[in-house]
Design an enzyme around this catalytic site. Structure first.
Site, PDB file in Angstrom:
ATOM      1  N   TYR A  27       0.833  -1.205   0.000  1.00 48.58           N
ATOM      2  CA  TYR A  27       0.000   0.000   0.000  1.00 48.58           C
ATOM      3  C   TYR A  27       0.864   1.249   0.000  1.00 48.58           C
ATOM      4  CZ  TYR A  27      -3.419   3.448   1.608  1.00 48.58           C
ATOM      5  OH  TYR A  27      -4.211   4.577   1.742  1.00 48.58           O
ATOM      6  N   GLU A  49     -11.888   5.879   4.760  1.00 48.12           N
ATOM      7  CA  GLU A  49     -11.262   6.708   5.793  1.00 48.12           C
ATOM      8  C   GLU A  49     -12.235   6.942   6.940  1.00 48.12           C
ATOM      9  OE1 GLU A  49      -8.229   7.390   6.046  1.00 48.12           O
ATOM     10  OE2 GLU A  49      -7.418   7.118   4.026  1.00 48.12           O
ATOM     11  N   TRP A  57      -5.626   1.483  10.273  1.00 49.73           N
ATOM     12  CA  TRP A  57      -5.855   1.443   8.832  1.00 49.73           C
ATOM     13  C   TRP A  57      -5.659   0.032   8.298  1.00 49.73           C
ATOM     14  CZ3 TRP A  57      -8.414   3.326   5.133  1.00 49.73           C
ATOM     15  CH2 TRP A  57      -8.059   3.092   3.799  1.00 49.73           C
TER      16      TRP A  57
END
Length: 211
Positions: A27, A49, A57
């Site tokens: 990522y 988000e 995350w």
């Protein structure tokens, strides 16, 4: 720990969070900080988000395909057409984060955005991208801000337009993830033009892993 870059397995420096897991490495190298355009693509990032709020995350990243399947690949008109039965389905789906408030906000936001002109979400979000020349380059993790004047202004504008669950911190995370700002550390291989030049080699080193 200094908070500066650290070497990954290939010996090249990355932001410290980017080397903690294989998922994060892919990522970090391939997505985070690279420009994202398109209403559906930005809607997806906006939703993810918001779901990340209060969580790691990595938790969201590892469920991303589950989110895409559950939310019709975040195609705004499709999500806007979800029914009460879809809402109940989402609340029972183990492939996503089953948070009632976040699910309701996602469905409500899709209904709002379905009434916008094509490209309007993209144009709005990118209008808050700051001039890179005005932003100091972070050298340590402590130099990376969690909230900026631009993210505060973006969150305020989205709220004004009835978009829910996007505060200044979430707005800044969106800006970081979608390339409105480049918060890779100064020595990171993924920062700026250096990342673009070296990215192909990094993918080859990893066998082109995808998250």
């Amino acid at each position: 720990m200094s908070g500066g870059t650290v070497p990954a397995a290939d010996g090249r420096p990355r932001c410290p969070w980017g080397v903690s897991t294989e998922d994060y490495l892919a990522y970090h190298d391939d997505e985070w900080g690279r420009p994202v355009h398109g209403d559906d693509a930005l809607f997806e990032r906006l939703c993810l988000e918001a779901f990340q709020s209060g969580l790691s995350w990595l938790t969201i990243l590892r469920r991303r395909e589950g989110f895409r399947a559950a939310f019709a690949k975040f195609h705004i008109p499709a999500v806007a057409a979800f029914t009460g039965a879809d809402r109940e389905r989402l609340l029972a789906d183990p492939g996503i984060i089953r948070n009632r408030a976040k699910i309701d906000a996602t469905l409500a936001n899709a209904e709002v955005l379905a009434g916008w002109a094509p490209g309007e979400l993209d144009e709005l979000i990118w209008s808050y991208a700051p001039d890179p020349a005005t932003r100091p380059v972070p050298r340590l993790l402590t130099d990376v801000q969690a909230v900026t004047p631009e993210s505060t202004a973006l969150a305020k504008e989205l709220k004004k337009r009835s978009i829910r669950f996007v505060g200044p911190t979430t707005a800044h995370a969106l800006m970081q993830a979608c390339g409105l700002v480049d918060d890779h550390l100064a020595d990171c291989v993924a920062r700026g033009d250096r990342g673009a030049r070296e990215d192909q080699g990094a993918r080859e080193d990893r066998g082109d892993r995808k998250v």
